[in-house]
Write an enzyme that holds these catalytic residues in place. Structure first.
Site, short mmCIF file in Angstrom:
data_model
loop_
_atom_site.label_atom_id
_atom_site.label_comp_id
_atom_site.label_asym_id
_atom_site.label_seq_id
_atom_site.Cartn_x
_atom_site.Cartn_y
_atom_site.Cartn_z
CD GLU A 1 -3.00 0.85 2.36
OE1 GLU A 1 -3.48 -0.29 2.50
OE2 GLU A 1 -3.30 1.81 3.09
CG ASP B 1 -1.68 4.49 2.82
OD1 ASP B 1 -2.21 3.94 1.85
OD2 ASP B 1 -1.61 3.98 3.95
CD GLU C 1 -4.33 7.48 6.05
OE1 GLU C 1 -5.32 6.75 6.17
OE2 GLU C 1 -3.39 7.52 6.88
CD GLN D 1 -0.47 9.13 9.20
OE1 GLN D 1 -0.31 9.62 10.31
NE2 GLN D 1 -1.27 8.09 8.99
CB THR D 2 3.26 9.75 3.14
OG1 THR D 2 4.46 10.04 3.87
CG2 THR D 2 2.82 10.98 2.37
CG ASN D 3 2.27 4.07 6.65
OD1 ASN D 3 3.43 3.64 6.58
ND2 ASN D 3 1.44 3.70 7.60
NE ARG E 1 8.87 0.32 5.75
CZ ARG E 1 8.37 -0.86 5.38
NH1 ARG E 1 7.12 -0.92 4.90
NH2 ARG E 1 9.08 -1.96 5.48
CD GLU E 2 2.70 5.05 11.08
OE1 GLU E 2 3.90 4.91 11.41
OE2 GLU E 2 1.80 4.26 11.44
CD1 TRP F 1 -8.37 7.21 13.42
CD2 TRP F 1 -6.54 8.26 12.73
NE1 TRP F 1 -8.36 7.14 12.05
CE2 TRP F 1 -7.23 7.77 11.60
CE3 TRP F 1 -5.34 8.96 12.53
CZ2 TRP F 1 -6.78 7.97 10.29
CZ3 TRP F 1 -4.89 9.15 11.22
CH2 TRP F 1 -5.60 8.66 10.13
#
Length: 294
Positions: free
Chosen positions: A107, A109, A111, A124-126, A135-136, A201
């Site tokens: 994945e 991401d 966000e 936020q990426t991951n 791995r935020e 969250w």
């Protein structure tokens, strides 16, 4: 003084001297929503404008909504123009991401975490590989993403994954299989986007709740660009692997100027990076040094 070089030879030397190793991805091509995507849930919360060239996702106290790509892809360039929820967006999340279907999924991401009026959005990426994430990275953007459309894109090839905001690289995840880090390379991914409530969250760890008096919340989309190697869900390789523009040498790494811009983002706008979190990771994960995160 010796004889001067012919003009054409001097020009050749000049061009050779200015060639850089990395270049920005090819310019994205705007297409209507229906060319590449279809809605996946809460169909009545997706609004189509200008013949589908613009789409609005709507979140209210009953539901959010989302869409996904028609195809699955192994590598390519994927871009979206998005204008985020304006005003008091605390508790909301606008997501744009790639994901495979397997239980040990890969994945990639984006966000966008909403915030109270006047407070900055957090991006936020991951990256998940083989079902493992954690791995935020989080940054504040250098503009208000709710005021106008901005481009958010992913370049994914065998060598690296690069996250771009308006052609500025904000994150790189290099292929580090040689040092034991899994890399997404054999699971085709679909592209997804959604607007949903995550006030348990999303904003200040859940302390700030969604204010439903401000509903409906609306995120706006244009562009819908996909330039990837389309593959069946079960495919393990791309039939044209090594032959597409994103496989070529100039896209295998960032150039000096791109690394400077990445460093600028790191220095001025990064607010969290898993690579420097010694509480969670007393020993930095092995990919961090290669990705220039430490």
């Amino acid at each position: 003084m010796g004889p001067s070089l012919p003009f054409t030879l001097c020009l050749t030397f000049l061009v050779m001297a200015t060639v850089t190793f990395g270049v920005p991805p090819k310019k994205s091509i705007d297409v209507p929503f229906g060319r590449n995507y279809f809605p996946t849930w809460a169909f009545d919360h997706i609004k189509y404008l200008s013949g589908g060239s613009e789409v609005h996702l709507v979140l209210d106290k009953y539901t959010g909504t989302g869409f996904q790509s028609k195809g699955s892809y192994l590598f390519g360039h994927f871009s979206m123009h998005i204008k985020m929820v304006p005003g008091d967006s605390a508790g909301t999340v606008t997501a744009f991401y790639l994901s495979s279907q397997d239980s040990e999924h890969d994945e990639i991401d984006f966000e966008f975490l909403g915030n109270r009026t006047g407070q900055p959005y957090i991006l936020q990426t991951n990256v998940f590989t083989g079902g493992k994430g954690d791995r935020e990275q989080r940054i504040n953007l250098w503009f208000d993403p709710s005021k106008d459309y901005h481009s958010y894109s992913v370049l994914w090839n065998m060598y690296q994954i690069v996250f771009f905001v308006d052609d500025v690289p904000i994150r790189v995840f290099k292929n580090s299989k040689d040092i034991g880090v899994k890399f997404p390379f054999d699971q085709p991914m679909k592209i997804y986007s959604s607007l949903w409530n995550a006030d348990d969250w999303a904003t200040r760890g859940g302390l700030e709740k969604t204010n439903w008096a401000n509903a409906p919340f609306v995120a706006s989309y244009r562009g819908f660009h996909i330039d990837g190697c389309e593959a069946s869900v079960n495919a393990k390789f791309c039939e044209t692997q090594g032959k597409r523009w994103w496989d070529q040498k100039e896209f295998q790494d960032l150039d000096v100027n791109q690394y400077k811009r990445l460093k600028w983002v790191r220095k001025r706008y990064t607010i969290y990076n898993y690579c420097t979190d010694r509480v969670r990771f007393p020993v930095p994960p092995p990919e961090c040094r290669r990705d220039r995160d430490i």
